[in-house]
Design a protein around this motif. Structure first.
Motif, mmCIF file in Angstrom:
data_model
loop_
_atom_site.group_PDB
_atom_site.id
_atom_site.type_symbol
_atom_site.label_atom_id
_atom_site.label_comp_id
_atom_site.label_asym_id
_atom_site.label_seq_id
_atom_site.Cartn_x
_atom_site.Cartn_y
_atom_site.Cartn_z
ATOM 1 N N PRO A 111 0.716 -1.152 0.022
ATOM 2 C CA PRO A 111 0.117 0.102 -0.073
ATOM 3 C C PRO A 111 0.797 1.214 -0.006
ATOM 4 C CG PRO A 111 -0.726 -1.525 1.624
ATOM 5 C CD PRO A 111 0.463 -2.186 1.126
ATOM 6 N N ASP A 112 2.148 1.385 0.610
ATOM 7 C CA ASP A 112 2.980 2.337 0.495
ATOM 8 C C ASP A 112 3.718 2.653 -0.488
ATOM 9 O OD1 ASP A 112 2.002 3.519 2.906
ATOM 10 O OD2 ASP A 112 3.437 2.268 4.229
ATOM 11 N N LEU A 113 3.907 1.592 -1.406
ATOM 12 C CA LEU A 113 4.905 1.711 -2.649
ATOM 13 C C LEU A 113 4.050 1.622 -3.823
ATOM 14 C CD1 LEU A 113 6.997 -1.376 -1.663
ATOM 15 C CD2 LEU A 113 7.576 0.962 -1.080
ATOM 16 N N TYR A 114 3.744 3.353 -4.175
ATOM 17 C CA TYR A 114 3.101 3.953 -5.326
ATOM 18 C C TYR A 114 3.834 5.074 -5.665
ATOM 19 C CZ TYR A 114 0.980 6.992 -1.695
ATOM 20 O OH TYR A 114 0.599 7.825 -0.975
ATOM 21 N N GLY A 352 2.799 20.730 -23.137
ATOM 22 C CA GLY A 352 3.693 20.620 -22.391
ATOM 23 C C GLY A 352 4.680 19.217 -22.501
ATOM 24 N N LYS A 353 5.694 18.939 -22.187
ATOM 25 C CA LYS A 353 6.427 17.855 -22.035
ATOM 26 C C LYS A 353 7.240 17.467 -20.864
ATOM 27 C CE LYS A 353 7.681 18.691 -27.074
ATOM 28 N NZ LYS A 353 8.268 18.809 -28.027
ATOM 29 N N LEU A 354 6.415 17.509 -20.031
ATOM 30 C CA LEU A 354 7.053 17.163 -18.353
ATOM 31 C C LEU A 354 7.318 15.687 -18.169
ATOM 32 C CD1 LEU A 354 5.765 20.030 -17.677
ATOM 33 C CD2 LEU A 354 5.141 19.004 -15.634
ATOM 34 N N PHE A 355 8.334 15.431 -17.676
ATOM 35 C CA PHE A 355 8.949 13.987 -17.423
ATOM 36 C C PHE A 355 9.073 13.595 -16.189
ATOM 37 C CE2 PHE A 355 12.847 11.531 -17.210
ATOM 38 C CZ PHE A 355 12.333 10.408 -17.895
ATOM 39 N N LYS A 356 8.790 12.631 -15.703
ATOM 40 C CA LYS A 356 8.995 12.047 -14.306
ATOM 41 C C LYS A 356 9.622 10.667 -14.350
ATOM 42 C CE LYS A 356 5.723 14.313 -11.394
ATOM 43 N NZ LYS A 356 4.214 14.283 -10.377
ATOM 44 N N ILE A 357 10.390 10.428 -13.219
ATOM 45 C CA ILE A 357 10.724 9.032 -13.049
ATOM 46 C C ILE A 357 10.560 8.850 -11.422
ATOM 47 C CG2 ILE A 357 12.993 7.786 -12.318
ATOM 48 C CD1 ILE A 357 14.025 8.841 -14.965
ATOM 49 N N GLY A 358 10.021 7.360 -11.260
ATOM 50 C CA GLY A 358 9.763 6.880 -10.091
ATOM 51 C C GLY A 358 10.773 5.656 -9.820
ATOM 52 N N GLN A 380 21.217 19.824 -12.272
ATOM 53 C CA GLN A 380 21.325 18.749 -13.381
ATOM 54 C C GLN A 380 19.955 18.478 -14.010
ATOM 55 O OE1 GLN A 380 24.121 15.405 -11.943
ATOM 56 N NE2 GLN A 380 23.138 16.180 -10.088
ATOM 57 N N ASP A 381 19.894 17.793 -15.012
ATOM 58 C CA ASP A 381 18.724 17.594 -15.852
ATOM 59 C C ASP A 381 17.508 16.843 -14.888
ATOM 60 O OD1 ASP A 381 19.984 17.927 -18.044
ATOM 61 O OD2 ASP A 381 20.524 16.058 -18.535
ATOM 62 N N ILE A 382 17.733 16.164 -13.973
ATOM 63 C CA ILE A 382 16.948 15.657 -13.023
ATOM 64 C C ILE A 382 16.022 16.464 -12.106
ATOM 65 C CG2 ILE A 382 17.729 12.976 -13.290
ATOM 66 C CD1 ILE A 382 18.762 13.890 -10.273
ATOM 67 N N VAL A 383 16.554 17.749 -12.055
ATOM 68 C CA VAL A 383 16.144 18.774 -11.337
ATOM 69 C C VAL A 383 15.553 18.477 -9.851
ATOM 70 C CG1 VAL A 383 14.296 20.874 -11.391
ATOM 71 C CG2 VAL A 383 15.248 19.635 -13.429
ATOM 72 N N GLN A 384 14.839 17.715 -9.757
ATOM 73 C CA GLN A 384 14.199 17.501 -8.298
ATOM 74 C C GLN A 384 14.447 16.009 -7.858
ATOM 75 O OE1 GLN A 384 10.282 18.744 -8.260
ATOM 76 N NE2 GLN A 384 11.123 20.780 -8.067
ATOM 77 N N LEU A 385 14.461 15.775 -6.630
ATOM 78 C CA LEU A 385 14.338 14.493 -5.840
ATOM 79 C C LEU A 385 13.265 14.645 -4.898
ATOM 80 C CD1 LEU A 385 17.815 13.007 -5.274
ATOM 81 C CD2 LEU A 385 16.438 12.708 -7.392
ATOM 82 N N TRP A 386 12.071 13.685 -4.911
ATOM 83 C CA TRP A 386 11.164 13.879 -3.928
ATOM 84 C C TRP A 386 11.322 12.900 -2.875
ATOM 85 C CZ3 TRP A 386 5.644 15.312 -5.937
ATOM 86 C CH2 TRP A 386 5.691 16.753 -6.793
ATOM 87 N N TYR A 387 10.880 12.920 -1.631
ATOM 88 C CA TYR A 387 11.075 11.884 -0.496
ATOM 89 C C TYR A 387 9.542 11.647 0.007
ATOM 90 C CZ TYR A 387 15.917 13.708 -0.821
ATOM 91 O OH TYR A 387 17.078 14.195 -1.305
ATOM 92 N N PRO A 388 8.969 10.475 -0.094
ATOM 93 C CA PRO A 388 7.764 10.185 0.304
ATOM 94 C C PRO A 388 7.750 10.434 1.732
ATOM 95 C CG PRO A 388 9.054 8.297 0.167
ATOM 96 C CD PRO A 388 9.980 9.166 -0.450
ATOM 97 N N ALA A 389 6.439 11.103 2.233
ATOM 98 C CA ALA A 389 6.413 11.519 3.817
ATOM 99 C C ALA A 389 5.547 10.358 4.174
ATOM 100 C CB ALA A 389 5.647 12.813 3.828
ATOM 101 N N VAL A 398 9.401 4.596 -2.123
ATOM 102 C CA VAL A 398 9.378 5.039 -3.629
ATOM 103 C C VAL A 398 9.597 6.435 -3.674
ATOM 104 C CG1 VAL A 398 8.163 5.195 -5.886
ATOM 105 C CG2 VAL A 398 7.768 3.414 -4.545
ATOM 106 N N MET A 399 10.635 6.834 -4.317
ATOM 107 C CA MET A 399 11.257 8.415 -4.550
ATOM 108 C C MET A 399 10.725 8.822 -5.965
ATOM 109 S SD MET A 399 14.971 8.778 -2.926
ATOM 110 C CE MET A 399 15.198 10.171 -3.709
ATOM 111 N N LEU A 400 10.655 10.065 -6.057
ATOM 112 C CA LEU A 400 10.797 10.668 -7.233
ATOM 113 C C LEU A 400 12.092 10.851 -7.784
ATOM 114 C CD1 LEU A 400 8.535 13.230 -8.963
ATOM 115 C CD2 LEU A 400 10.863 13.800 -8.703
ATOM 116 N N GLY A 401 12.588 10.414 -8.783
ATOM 117 C CA GLY A 401 13.866 10.384 -9.250
ATOM 118 C C GLY A 401 14.458 11.257 -10.220
ATOM 119 N N ALA A 402 13.311 12.249 -10.855
ATOM 120 C CA ALA A 402 13.611 13.364 -11.652
ATOM 121 C C ALA A 402 12.005 13.684 -11.951
ATOM 122 C CB ALA A 402 14.154 12.624 -13.194
ATOM 123 N N TYR A 403 12.263 15.299 -12.298
ATOM 124 C CA TYR A 403 10.978 15.910 -12.411
ATOM 125 C C TYR A 403 11.599 16.952 -13.454
ATOM 126 C CZ TYR A 403 6.346 17.884 -11.886
ATOM 127 O OH TYR A 403 4.932 18.604 -12.061
#
Length: 522
Positions: A111-114, A352-358, A380-389, A398-403
């Motif tokens: 349930p937490d891995l999305y 738009g051409k937004l791009f994400k990696i999980g 860098q190209d990936i711009v952001q890393l998100w950390y799940p709360a 599951v992190m966001l590895g690029a936005y």
């Protein structure tokens, strides 16, 4: 003294801004407005109307939910295998329907891995969306957007070594404050100060205060907007009196976390953003037809005819009204009989051409570094890393590895294979977290301009295109209405999509009421 007389006196002393603030304080002007949910008249007797809704995104689901409650006969046609549009939450086993590179999400079924591949946060002033969450029983949790314990990384400083967000903010602004303070001391005025120093300082001061080209402060989105009605232009709030602000010790710290749509309180649905879609589908899912590709949309004297293909069979759907959320560049390639002064607008706006990696990580290593939720930034190209709360102190996350936000970077990632995208994201992530790649168990990548039935994300309106086309496309053509965040002043947000639906169904309600009145009069 009358209110008018008092305001005249205030204006004589403080000018028009002082008048505005005084009127605001006296309750003579609304501080903030929100577009209300339309109060649609219920249909009775023989007044039943058929509504064709093209696209089961948030705008289409909103319209279906509202109209169906009032007795309208609603049918939603959706080309994809799923409802929700860009509201896409990925879990283990889910399909990433990318043209040329279909992927299957390999996350653990937990349930937490999305991963929220589309919208991932809800601002506290998005009252329409939050209202539906409450009404549909969608539980919400805080979303950590701005975390001063997260990292900032730029190859141009400290040899690429990341530093804490709070260090960057505090030290840079402290330095500028010290420099400005020292410049006021007579003994410091003789110290060398080059033209380059002056240019860098001036630009920093301009960004610090969000000044205009003349280095004048005339209001900023960081202060919020005067209204949140996305069927019309945005309006900045008038600046507060500087004399009052100078009495406060409060200072801005960083603009991103203070923007109108990025500041606390931000929220997210518990279990994934698509819990909102599930809430709507529980109410209107039986009128949604998936795997149904629209082939023709034609306006008629009595309504709109829609031809779609489902499992190889072509079906004609005749409706009194049509609400169409098909992305306009895709709609341009569908058979229609719309006049050029309407249809030419479909290709005038850009997608738009937004791009994400999980990334599924086998350990929540960031929590050992004192990072609980929030965003780290890199140049860098990936711009952001998100950390799940959510799922704090569990084993995996599951992190966001690029936005990415700009089209050029989005295209760069899209040209790579999914494996190459992940390799590049890991390589760049290593600069923030050494050993980063060793934690990655599974990954997904989503280039929105390559996603089937989308081929883009938030619509890009520039001023000239908006001036020429927005009002024309927002208005109905006969009984055909364009909806979706693409037809709002808040493109890319679910709130904009909902407001576009409100705008359209309110007009349908007006027309149906007028027809009923004419029948009675006759």
């Amino acid at each position: 003294m009358s209110r008018r007389g008092f305001l005249h006196m205030v204006g004589a002393v403080g000018g028009t801004t002082a008048i505005y603030q005084a009127a605001l304080g006296m309750g003579l002007l609304p501080a903030v407005t929100h577009a209300a949910r339309p109060d649609i008249a219920p249909l009775t007797g023989k007044r039943r109307k058929k509504i064709a809704i093209l696209g089961a995104g948030i705008a289409g689901l909103t319209a279906a939910y509202e109209l169906r409650q009032k007795g309208y006969d609603v049918q939603i046609i959706e080309a994809s295998h799923r409802a929700g549009g860009r509201n896409l939450t990925l879990r283990g086993g889910d399909l990433i329907d990318e043209c040329g590179y279909p992927q299957t999400c390999g996350f653990d079924r937990d349930p937490d891995l999305y991963f929220n591949a589309g919208p991932a946060r809800i601002p506290g002033h998005h009252s329409a969306l939050l209202g539906y969450c409450k009404e549909l029983g969608v539980s919400l949790a805080p979303f950590i957007n701005d975390n001063r314990s997260a990292l900032v990384q730029d190859d141009a400083m400290f040899n690429g070594r990341p530093i804490r967000n709070r260090e960057y903010i505090t030290d840079t602004r402290g330095f500028i404050a010290e420099l400005l303070a020292k410049s006021l001391k007579p003994e410091q005025l003789s110290a060398p100060f080059t033209g380059a120093d002056y240019s860098h300082l001036l630009e920093y001061v301009r960004q610090f205060g969000e000044l205009d080209g003349r280095f004048t402060y005339a209001g900023s989105p960081r202060a919020g907007f005067a209204r949140h009605d996305y069927t019309g232009p945005e309006a900045l709030k008038q600046p507060l009196p500087i004399a009052e602000l100078m009495r406060s010790r409060f200072m801005y710290v960083m603009s991103f976390g203070e923007l109108d749509d990025q500041s606390a309180m931000m929220m997210e649905p518990v279990g994934g953003m698509d819990r909102i879609v599930a809430g709507f589908m529980a109410k209107v899912g039986d009128c949604v037809r998936l795997h149904s590709q629209v082939e023709s949309v034609r306006s008629t004297d009595t309504g709109v005819d829609v031809v779609y293909r489902h499992k190889g069979q072509r079906t004609l759907l005749q409706a009194d009204y049509c609400l169409n959320s098909i992305p306009m560049p895709l709609l341009a390639g569908i058979d229609h009989n719309f006049p050029p002064e309407y249809a030419d607008g479909f290709t005038a706006v850009q997608r738009g051409k937004l791009f994400k990696i999980g990334l599924q990580m086998k350990e929540r290593f960031w929590e050992r570094e004192g990072i609980y939720g929030g965003i780290s930034w890199t140049m860098q190209d990936i711009v952001q890393l998100w950390y799940p709360a959510h799922g704090i102190h569990r084993q995996k996350g599951v992190m966001l590895g690029a936005y990415t936000f700009d089209d050029q970077t989005g295209e760069k990632f899209a040209r790579l294979t999914p494996a190459q995208r992940i390799e590049l994201a890991i390589q760049q992530g290593e600069k923030l977290h050494p050993g980063y790649g060793g934690y990655v168990e599974s990954a997904v990548s989503i280039p929105w301009h390559r996603m089937n039935h989308m081929l883009g994300c938030s619509t890009r309106w520039d001023d000239s295109v908006r001036t020429q086309w927005f009002k024309r496309l927002q208005a109905p053509l006969g009984s055909h209405y364009l909806i979706g965040d693409q037809l709002s002043y808040h493109s890319g947000w679910q709130e904009g999509a909902i407001h576009s639906a409100f705008h359209a169904i309110a007009d349908i309600d007006r027309r149906v009421r007028e027809q009923a009145t004419q029948v009675v009069a006759a």
